[in-house]
Design a protein around this motif. Structure first.
Motif, mmCIF file in Angstrom:
data_model
loop_
_atom_site.group_PDB
_atom_site.id
_atom_site.type_symbol
_atom_site.label_atom_id
_atom_site.label_comp_id
_atom_site.label_asym_id
_atom_site.label_seq_id
_atom_site.Cartn_x
_atom_site.Cartn_y
_atom_site.Cartn_z
ATOM 1 N N THR A 307 0.810 -1.221 0.000
ATOM 2 C CA THR A 307 0.000 0.000 0.000
ATOM 3 C C THR A 307 0.846 1.275 0.000
ATOM 4 N N CYS A 308 2.163 1.126 -0.040
ATOM 5 C CA CYS A 308 3.032 2.308 0.107
ATOM 6 C C CYS A 308 3.177 3.041 -1.231
ATOM 7 N N PRO A 309 2.995 4.374 -1.210
ATOM 8 C CA PRO A 309 3.115 5.151 -2.456
ATOM 9 C C PRO A 309 4.543 5.605 -2.778
ATOM 10 N N CYS A 310 5.540 5.174 -2.018
ATOM 11 C CA CYS A 310 6.905 5.666 -2.263
ATOM 12 C C CYS A 310 7.402 5.146 -3.615
ATOM 13 N N PRO A 311 8.381 5.821 -4.231
ATOM 14 C CA PRO A 311 8.847 5.394 -5.562
ATOM 15 C C PRO A 311 9.368 3.957 -5.582
ATOM 16 N N THR A 312 9.926 3.486 -4.486
ATOM 17 C CA THR A 312 10.454 2.119 -4.435
ATOM 18 C C THR A 312 9.318 1.102 -4.525
ATOM 19 N N CYS A 313 8.298 1.272 -3.702
ATOM 20 C CA CYS A 313 7.171 0.324 -3.686
ATOM 21 C C CYS A 313 6.281 0.524 -4.917
ATOM 22 N N ALA A 314 6.057 1.802 -5.291
ATOM 23 C CA ALA A 314 5.165 2.064 -6.422
ATOM 24 C C ALA A 314 5.735 1.487 -7.720
ATOM 25 N N GLN A 338 14.289 5.997 0.678
ATOM 26 C CA GLN A 338 13.067 6.651 0.170
ATOM 27 C C GLN A 338 11.838 6.072 0.859
ATOM 28 N N HIS A 339 11.809 4.742 0.938
ATOM 29 C CA HIS A 339 10.653 4.086 1.562
ATOM 30 C C HIS A 339 10.505 4.522 3.023
ATOM 31 N N ASN A 340 11.615 4.510 3.776
ATOM 32 C CA ASN A 340 11.514 4.820 5.215
ATOM 33 C C ASN A 340 11.104 6.267 5.468
HETATM 34 ZN ZN LIG Z 1 7.553 2.158 0.076
#
Ligand SMILES: [Zn+2]
Length: 417
Positions: A307-314, A338-340
Protein backbone atom coordinates in the motif's frame (compact mmCIF):
# COMPACT_ATOMS: atom_id res chain seq x y z
CA UNK A 1 6.73 32.56 11.84
CA UNK A 2 3.04 32.05 11.69
CA UNK A 3 1.76 29.26 13.94
CA UNK A 4 -1.93 28.34 13.79
CA UNK A 5 -3.54 25.47 15.67
CA UNK A 6 -6.15 23.90 13.38
CA UNK A 7 -7.51 21.09 15.55
CA UNK A 8 -7.09 19.54 18.97
CA UNK A 9 -7.70 15.92 19.94
CA UNK A 10 -10.72 15.61 22.23
CA UNK A 11 -8.98 12.99 24.39
CA UNK A 12 -5.20 13.48 24.41
CA UNK A 13 -3.02 16.59 24.17
CA UNK A 14 -2.39 16.00 20.43
CA UNK A 15 -2.97 18.86 18.04
CA UNK A 16 -2.66 19.72 14.35
CA UNK A 17 -1.13 23.03 13.38
CA UNK A 18 0.22 24.91 10.42
CA UNK A 19 3.66 26.48 10.83
CA UNK A 20 4.44 28.94 8.06
CA UNK A 21 8.10 29.83 7.68
CA UNK A 22 10.07 31.76 5.06
CA UNK A 23 10.12 28.70 2.78
CA UNK A 24 6.46 27.85 2.99
CA UNK A 25 4.04 26.01 5.25
CA UNK A 26 4.73 22.81 7.17
CA UNK A 27 1.87 20.87 8.70
CA UNK A 28 2.45 19.63 12.24
CA UNK A 29 2.92 17.08 13.76
CA UNK A 30 5.81 16.31 11.43
CA UNK A 31 8.90 14.14 11.35
CA UNK A 32 12.03 15.88 10.06
CA UNK A 33 14.64 13.80 8.21
CA UNK A 34 18.25 14.59 9.04
CA UNK A 35 20.62 15.84 6.32
CA UNK A 36 23.68 16.24 8.56
CA UNK A 37 26.15 17.37 5.90
CA UNK A 38 23.67 19.36 3.75
CA UNK A 39 22.74 16.13 2.00
CA UNK A 40 20.31 13.46 3.09
CA UNK A 41 22.38 10.30 2.75
CA UNK A 42 21.36 8.53 -0.46
CA UNK A 43 18.95 11.17 -1.87
CA UNK A 44 19.24 14.47 -3.70
CA UNK A 45 17.40 17.54 -2.40
CA UNK A 46 15.08 17.31 -5.37
CA UNK A 47 14.19 13.71 -4.47
CA UNK A 48 13.55 14.64 -0.82
CA UNK A 49 11.21 17.44 -1.94
CA UNK A 50 9.42 15.14 -4.36
CA UNK A 51 8.62 12.81 -1.44
CA UNK A 52 6.61 15.67 0.06
CA UNK A 53 9.07 16.66 2.78
CA UNK A 54 8.74 20.35 3.72
CA UNK A 55 11.17 20.58 6.63
CA UNK A 56 14.52 18.90 7.17
CA UNK A 57 17.59 19.29 9.35
CA UNK A 58 21.18 20.33 8.77
CA UNK A 59 23.92 20.09 11.37
CA UNK A 60 25.62 23.35 12.41
CA UNK A 61 28.78 21.79 13.83
CA UNK A 62 29.44 19.77 10.67
CA UNK A 63 28.59 22.56 8.19
CA UNK A 64 30.89 24.91 10.07
CA UNK A 65 33.77 22.44 9.67
CA UNK A 66 32.98 21.77 6.02
CA UNK A 67 32.19 23.64 3.76
CA UNK A 68 32.54 26.47 6.34
CA UNK A 69 30.74 29.79 6.61
CA UNK A 70 32.84 31.54 3.92
CA UNK A 71 31.55 29.14 1.27
CA UNK A 72 28.01 29.17 2.70
CA UNK A 73 28.02 32.98 2.60
CA UNK A 74 29.32 32.93 -0.99
CA UNK A 75 26.54 30.48 -1.92
CA UNK A 76 23.92 32.67 -0.26
CA UNK A 77 23.17 30.22 2.56
CA UNK A 78 22.57 26.51 2.98
CA UNK A 79 19.26 26.50 1.06
CA UNK A 80 21.05 27.70 -2.06
CA UNK A 81 24.14 25.59 -1.38
CA UNK A 82 22.17 22.31 -1.33
CA UNK A 83 19.43 23.46 -3.70
CA UNK A 84 16.73 22.95 -1.05
CA UNK A 85 13.64 25.09 -1.58
CA UNK A 86 11.63 24.15 1.51
CA UNK A 87 12.14 24.78 5.22
CA UNK A 88 15.33 24.00 7.06
CA UNK A 89 16.18 23.64 10.75
CA UNK A 90 19.68 23.65 12.16
CA UNK A 91 20.75 22.36 15.54
CA UNK A 92 23.19 24.55 17.44
CA UNK A 93 26.20 22.24 17.50
CA UNK A 94 25.65 21.67 21.21
CA UNK A 95 24.77 17.99 20.90
CA UNK A 96 28.27 17.33 19.56
CA UNK A 97 29.62 18.07 23.03
CA UNK A 98 28.06 14.74 24.02
CA UNK A 99 28.72 12.76 20.84
CA UNK A 100 32.27 14.16 20.47
CA UNK A 101 32.94 14.55 24.19
CA UNK A 102 36.55 13.41 23.87
CA UNK A 103 37.16 16.37 21.53
CA UNK A 104 35.37 19.02 23.57
CA UNK A 105 35.54 20.97 26.81
CA UNK A 106 32.74 23.14 28.25
CA UNK A 107 33.37 26.51 29.90
CA UNK A 108 31.06 29.45 30.64
CA UNK A 109 32.30 31.10 27.44
CA UNK A 110 31.29 28.17 25.24
CA UNK A 111 32.40 24.73 24.07
CA UNK A 112 36.00 24.29 23.01
CA UNK A 113 36.26 21.69 20.25
CA UNK A 114 39.38 20.24 18.69
CA UNK A 115 38.93 19.87 14.96
CA UNK A 116 39.11 16.18 14.02
CA UNK A 117 40.67 17.26 10.69
CA UNK A 118 43.32 19.78 11.65
CA UNK A 119 43.61 19.44 15.44
CA UNK A 120 42.92 23.19 15.66
CA UNK A 121 40.89 24.35 18.67
CA UNK A 122 37.58 26.11 17.88
CA UNK A 123 35.41 27.91 20.43
CA UNK A 124 31.68 27.41 19.87
CA UNK A 125 30.05 30.10 22.00
CA UNK A 126 26.34 31.03 21.94
CA UNK A 127 27.26 34.08 19.81
CA UNK A 128 29.38 31.97 17.44
CA UNK A 129 26.60 29.37 17.12
CA UNK A 130 24.21 32.19 16.14
CA UNK A 131 26.75 33.61 13.68
CA UNK A 132 27.20 30.21 11.97
CA UNK A 133 23.44 29.61 11.91
CA UNK A 134 22.94 33.04 10.36
CA UNK A 135 25.37 32.08 7.57
CA UNK A 136 23.50 28.80 7.10
CA UNK A 137 20.24 30.75 7.04
CA UNK A 138 17.91 28.02 8.33
CA UNK A 139 14.27 28.93 8.96
CA UNK A 140 14.49 27.53 12.49
CA UNK A 141 17.70 27.84 14.48
CA UNK A 142 18.41 26.32 17.88
CA UNK A 143 19.98 27.95 20.92
CA UNK A 144 23.37 26.64 22.02
CA UNK A 145 22.68 24.61 25.14
CA UNK A 146 24.93 22.86 27.62
CA UNK A 147 24.06 19.27 26.87
CA UNK A 148 24.85 16.40 29.20
CA UNK A 149 24.13 12.76 28.48
CA UNK A 150 20.78 11.67 29.89
CA UNK A 151 22.74 9.10 31.93
CA UNK A 152 24.74 11.83 33.73
CA UNK A 153 23.72 12.42 37.35
CA UNK A 154 24.80 14.76 40.14
CA UNK A 155 25.55 18.52 40.23
CA UNK A 156 26.70 18.63 36.59
CA UNK A 157 23.05 18.30 35.46
CA UNK A 158 21.98 21.38 37.43
CA UNK A 159 25.02 23.34 36.26
CA UNK A 160 24.21 22.49 32.62
CA UNK A 161 20.55 23.48 33.05
CA UNK A 162 21.39 26.94 34.47
CA UNK A 163 24.09 27.46 31.85
CA UNK A 164 21.58 26.60 29.12
CA UNK A 165 19.32 29.36 30.47
CA UNK A 166 22.21 31.86 30.48
CA UNK A 167 23.27 30.80 27.00
CA UNK A 168 19.68 31.23 25.81
CA UNK A 169 19.86 34.88 26.87
CA UNK A 170 23.14 35.30 24.96
CA UNK A 171 21.59 33.64 21.88
CA UNK A 172 18.53 35.90 22.08
CA UNK A 173 20.77 39.00 22.31
CA UNK A 174 22.97 37.89 19.39
CA UNK A 175 19.98 36.90 17.27
CA UNK A 176 18.03 40.11 17.99
CA UNK A 177 21.11 42.16 17.04
CA UNK A 178 21.38 40.34 13.69
CA UNK A 179 18.23 41.82 12.20
CA UNK A 180 17.24 38.35 10.98
CA UNK A 181 14.43 37.59 13.42
CA UNK A 182 11.85 37.98 10.64
CA UNK A 183 13.36 35.11 8.60
CA UNK A 184 15.04 32.92 11.20
CA UNK A 185 13.21 31.66 14.28
CA UNK A 186 15.16 30.91 17.45
CA UNK A 187 13.99 27.92 19.48
CA UNK A 188 14.88 27.40 23.15
CA UNK A 189 15.85 23.94 24.45
CA UNK A 190 14.51 22.71 27.78
CA UNK A 191 17.21 20.89 29.75
CA UNK A 192 17.38 19.52 33.29
CA UNK A 193 18.18 15.86 32.72
CA UNK A 194 15.89 13.28 34.29
CA UNK A 195 15.23 15.48 37.33
CA UNK A 196 11.67 16.74 37.61
CA UNK A 197 12.68 19.69 39.82
CA UNK A 198 15.39 20.88 37.41
CA UNK A 199 13.08 20.51 34.41
CA UNK A 200 10.47 22.56 36.23
CA UNK A 201 12.95 25.39 36.93
CA UNK A 202 14.16 25.34 33.32
CA UNK A 203 10.59 25.43 32.02
CA UNK A 204 9.76 28.42 34.24
CA UNK A 205 12.87 30.31 33.19
CA UNK A 206 12.54 29.66 29.48
CA UNK A 207 8.78 30.24 29.31
CA UNK A 208 9.43 33.66 30.93
CA UNK A 209 11.39 34.54 27.76
CA UNK A 210 8.51 33.54 25.51
CA UNK A 211 8.28 36.93 23.77
CA UNK A 212 11.70 36.31 22.19
CA UNK A 213 11.12 32.59 21.56
CA UNK A 214 8.92 31.37 18.64
CA UNK A 215 9.27 27.69 19.62
CA UNK A 216 10.52 25.24 22.22
CA UNK A 217 12.42 21.97 22.10
CA UNK A 218 12.76 19.28 24.73
CA UNK A 219 16.41 18.27 24.81
CA UNK A 220 18.61 15.93 26.80
CA UNK A 221 16.38 12.87 26.34
CA UNK A 222 16.58 9.83 24.09
CA UNK A 223 20.11 9.08 25.24
CA UNK A 224 19.59 5.61 26.63
CA UNK A 225 17.52 6.52 29.71
CA UNK A 226 14.66 4.30 30.95
CA UNK A 227 11.61 4.81 28.73
CA UNK A 228 9.44 5.11 31.80
CA UNK A 229 11.37 8.23 32.82
CA UNK A 230 11.58 9.50 29.24
CA UNK A 231 7.82 9.79 28.79
CA UNK A 232 7.22 11.29 32.22
CA UNK A 233 9.76 14.06 31.59
CA UNK A 234 8.35 14.63 28.09
CA UNK A 235 4.85 14.85 29.55
CA UNK A 236 5.98 17.28 32.25
CA UNK A 237 7.51 19.53 29.59
CA UNK A 238 4.62 19.51 27.12
CA UNK A 239 2.14 20.21 29.94
CA UNK A 240 3.98 23.40 30.86
CA UNK A 241 5.08 24.70 27.46
CA UNK A 242 2.96 27.50 25.99
CA UNK A 243 0.04 26.32 23.88
CA UNK A 244 0.77 28.86 21.13
CA UNK A 245 4.32 27.72 20.39
CA UNK A 246 5.45 24.63 18.41
CA UNK A 247 7.04 21.91 20.57
CA UNK A 248 9.92 19.83 19.27
CA UNK A 249 11.18 16.59 20.80
CA UNK A 250 14.80 16.12 19.78
CA UNK A 251 16.18 12.77 18.68
CA UNK A 252 12.86 10.85 18.54
CA UNK A 253 12.30 8.54 15.56
CA UNK A 254 10.78 5.15 16.44
CA UNK A 255 7.13 4.99 15.35
CA UNK A 256 5.83 4.08 18.81
CA UNK A 257 7.83 6.92 20.41
CA UNK A 258 6.49 9.40 17.85
CA UNK A 259 2.85 8.50 18.48
CA UNK A 260 3.32 8.68 22.26
CA UNK A 261 5.03 12.07 21.93
CA UNK A 262 2.23 13.38 19.68
CA UNK A 263 -0.35 12.19 22.21
CA UNK A 264 1.58 14.11 24.89
CA UNK A 265 1.43 17.29 22.76
CA UNK A 266 4.63 17.24 20.69
CA UNK A 267 4.53 18.79 17.19
CA UNK A 268 7.97 18.08 15.68
CA UNK A 269 10.61 15.37 15.93
CA UNK A 270 13.83 14.37 14.23
CA UNK A 271 16.11 11.36 14.29
CA UNK A 272 18.72 9.72 12.07
CA UNK A 273 17.18 6.31 12.83
CA UNK A 274 14.85 5.87 9.78
CA UNK A 275 17.55 6.79 7.26
CA UNK A 276 20.40 5.06 9.10
CA UNK A 277 18.50 1.80 9.57
CA UNK A 278 17.60 1.93 5.84
CA UNK A 279 21.28 1.80 4.97
CA UNK A 280 21.55 -1.33 7.11
CA UNK A 281 18.71 -2.91 5.14
CA UNK A 282 15.83 -2.42 7.60
CA UNK A 283 12.58 -1.18 6.03
CA UNK A 284 9.89 0.31 8.29
CA UNK A 285 6.32 -0.82 7.68
CA UNK A 286 2.95 -0.58 9.40
CA UNK A 287 3.33 -4.28 10.26
CA UNK A 288 6.65 -3.59 11.95
CA UNK A 289 10.20 -3.24 10.65
CA UNK A 290 11.52 -5.86 8.24
CA UNK A 291 15.16 -6.82 7.88
CA UNK A 292 15.82 -7.23 4.15
CA UNK A 293 19.10 -9.02 4.84
CA UNK A 294 17.19 -12.09 6.01
CA UNK A 295 17.11 -15.02 3.59
CA UNK A 296 13.35 -15.37 3.90
CA UNK A 297 13.02 -12.35 1.61
CA UNK A 298 15.05 -13.96 -1.21
CA UNK A 299 11.93 -15.42 -2.82
CA UNK A 300 9.50 -12.64 -1.93
CA UNK A 301 8.51 -10.90 -5.16
CA UNK A 302 6.28 -8.28 -3.51
CA UNK A 303 7.27 -4.69 -2.68
CA UNK A 304 8.28 -3.77 0.87
CA UNK A 305 4.69 -2.67 1.50
CA UNK A 306 1.90 -3.10 -1.08
CA UNK A 307 0.00 0.00 0.00
CA UNK A 308 3.03 2.31 0.11
CA UNK A 309 3.12 5.15 -2.46
CA UNK A 310 6.91 5.67 -2.26
CA UNK A 311 8.85 5.39 -5.56
CA UNK A 312 10.45 2.12 -4.44
CA UNK A 313 7.17 0.32 -3.69
CA UNK A 314 5.16 2.06 -6.42
CA UNK A 315 7.67 0.84 -9.03
CA UNK A 316 7.24 -2.73 -7.67
CA UNK A 317 10.88 -3.13 -6.63
CA UNK A 318 10.70 -6.48 -4.86
CA UNK A 319 11.94 -7.61 -1.48
CA UNK A 320 13.82 -10.37 -3.36
CA UNK A 321 15.76 -7.85 -5.44
CA UNK A 322 16.48 -5.76 -2.36
CA UNK A 323 17.69 -8.89 -0.50
CA UNK A 324 20.00 -9.63 -3.44
CA UNK A 325 21.66 -6.16 -3.39
CA UNK A 326 21.08 -4.92 0.14
CA UNK A 327 24.54 -5.25 1.63
CA UNK A 328 26.65 -4.17 -1.34
CA UNK A 329 24.80 -1.89 -3.79
CA UNK A 330 24.10 1.79 -3.05
CA UNK A 331 20.85 1.37 -5.02
CA UNK A 332 19.43 -0.60 -2.11
CA UNK A 333 20.33 2.09 0.43
CA UNK A 334 18.71 4.68 -1.83
CA UNK A 335 15.55 2.59 -2.36
CA UNK A 336 15.02 1.73 1.32
CA UNK A 337 15.83 5.30 2.44
CA UNK A 338 13.07 6.65 0.17
CA UNK A 339 10.65 4.09 1.56
CA UNK A 340 11.51 4.82 5.22
CA UNK A 341 11.15 8.58 4.78
CA UNK A 342 7.74 8.05 3.22
CA UNK A 343 6.79 5.64 6.03
CA UNK A 344 7.55 8.31 8.65
CA UNK A 345 5.62 10.90 6.64
CA UNK A 346 2.60 8.58 6.29
CA UNK A 347 2.62 7.83 10.00
CA UNK A 348 2.51 11.56 10.76
CA UNK A 349 -0.02 12.41 8.04
CA UNK A 350 -2.26 9.62 9.38
CA UNK A 351 -1.98 11.12 12.86
CA UNK A 352 -2.84 14.60 11.55
CA UNK A 353 -5.89 13.32 9.66
CA UNK A 354 -7.05 11.40 12.73
CA UNK A 355 -6.68 14.45 15.00
CA UNK A 356 -8.57 16.63 12.49
CA UNK A 357 -11.41 14.10 12.47
CA UNK A 358 -11.17 13.56 16.25
CA UNK A 359 -10.40 9.85 16.01
CA UNK A 360 -6.78 9.97 17.12
CA UNK A 361 -7.15 7.41 19.98
CA UNK A 362 -8.55 4.87 17.51
CA UNK A 363 -5.69 5.61 15.09
CA UNK A 364 -3.12 5.01 17.82
CA UNK A 365 -4.81 1.78 19.00
CA UNK A 366 -5.02 0.46 15.47
CA UNK A 367 -1.41 1.35 14.71
CA UNK A 368 -0.13 -0.44 17.83
CA UNK A 369 -2.30 -3.48 17.14
CA UNK A 370 -0.85 -3.85 13.62
CA UNK A 371 2.72 -2.77 14.32
CA UNK A 372 3.11 -5.02 17.37
CA UNK A 373 0.85 -7.59 15.80
CA UNK A 374 2.72 -10.90 15.95
CA UNK A 375 1.30 -13.77 18.02
CA UNK A 376 4.20 -13.63 20.45
CA UNK A 377 4.38 -9.87 20.60
CA UNK A 378 2.91 -7.44 23.02
CA UNK A 379 3.05 -3.74 23.68
CA UNK A 380 6.00 -2.18 25.49
CA UNK A 381 4.75 -1.46 29.00
CA UNK A 382 5.91 2.17 28.93
CA UNK A 383 3.76 2.90 25.86
CA UNK A 384 0.69 1.47 27.59
CA UNK A 385 1.37 3.60 30.69
CA UNK A 386 2.22 6.78 28.74
CA UNK A 387 -0.86 6.58 26.52
CA UNK A 388 -3.09 5.73 29.51
CA UNK A 389 -1.92 8.97 31.15
CA UNK A 390 -3.61 10.94 28.34
CA UNK A 391 -6.72 8.80 28.04
CA UNK A 392 -5.84 6.11 25.48
CA UNK A 393 -6.12 2.53 26.73
CA UNK A 394 -4.20 0.31 24.31
CA UNK A 395 -5.54 -2.86 25.91
CA UNK A 396 -9.20 -1.87 25.72
CA UNK A 397 -10.99 -4.21 23.34
CA UNK A 398 -7.70 -5.92 22.56
CA UNK A 399 -7.15 -8.36 25.41
CA UNK A 400 -5.06 -10.65 23.19
CA UNK A 401 -2.04 -8.47 23.57
CA UNK A 402 0.37 -9.09 26.39
CA UNK A 403 2.14 -6.08 27.82
CA UNK A 404 5.85 -6.63 27.52
CA UNK A 405 8.35 -5.20 29.93
CA UNK A 406 11.40 -3.14 29.14
CA UNK A 407 12.03 -0.83 26.25
CA UNK A 408 10.54 -3.13 23.65
CA UNK A 409 11.77 -1.21 20.62
CA UNK A 410 10.44 -3.55 17.99
CA UNK A 411 13.15 -2.91 15.42
CA UNK A 412 15.78 -4.10 17.87
CA UNK A 413 14.52 -7.63 18.09
CA UNK A 414 13.26 -7.70 14.52
CA UNK A 415 16.77 -6.78 13.47
CA UNK A 416 18.18 -9.82 15.23
CA UNK A 417 15.82 -12.40 13.72
ZN1 LIG B 1 7.55 2.16 0.08
Amino acid sequence: MQFEILAKCGTTRARVSRMTLAHGPTMLPTFMPVATQAALKGLTSHQVESLGITLMLNNTYHLNLRPGTAILDAAGGAHEFQNWRRNLLTDSGGFQMVSLSSFSQVTEEGVLFTSPFSGEPTMLSPEESMRIQHSIGADIIMQLDDVVSSLTTGPRVEEAMWRSVRWLDRCIAAHDASGRTDRQNLFAIIQGGLDERLRSICLDEMVKRKDSIPGYAVGGLSGGEEKDIFWKIMSQCTAKLPEDRPRYSMGIGFAEDLLVCIALGIDMADCVFPTRTARFGVALTFSGPINLRLKKHSTSFTPIEETCPCPTCASQMSRAQLYHIVSHETTAAHAVTQHNIVFQARLMAGARDAIMEDRFPAYVRRFFSTYFGGPDDGYPKWTVDALRSVGIDLLEGDPGHKVILGNGAKWEYSDRL
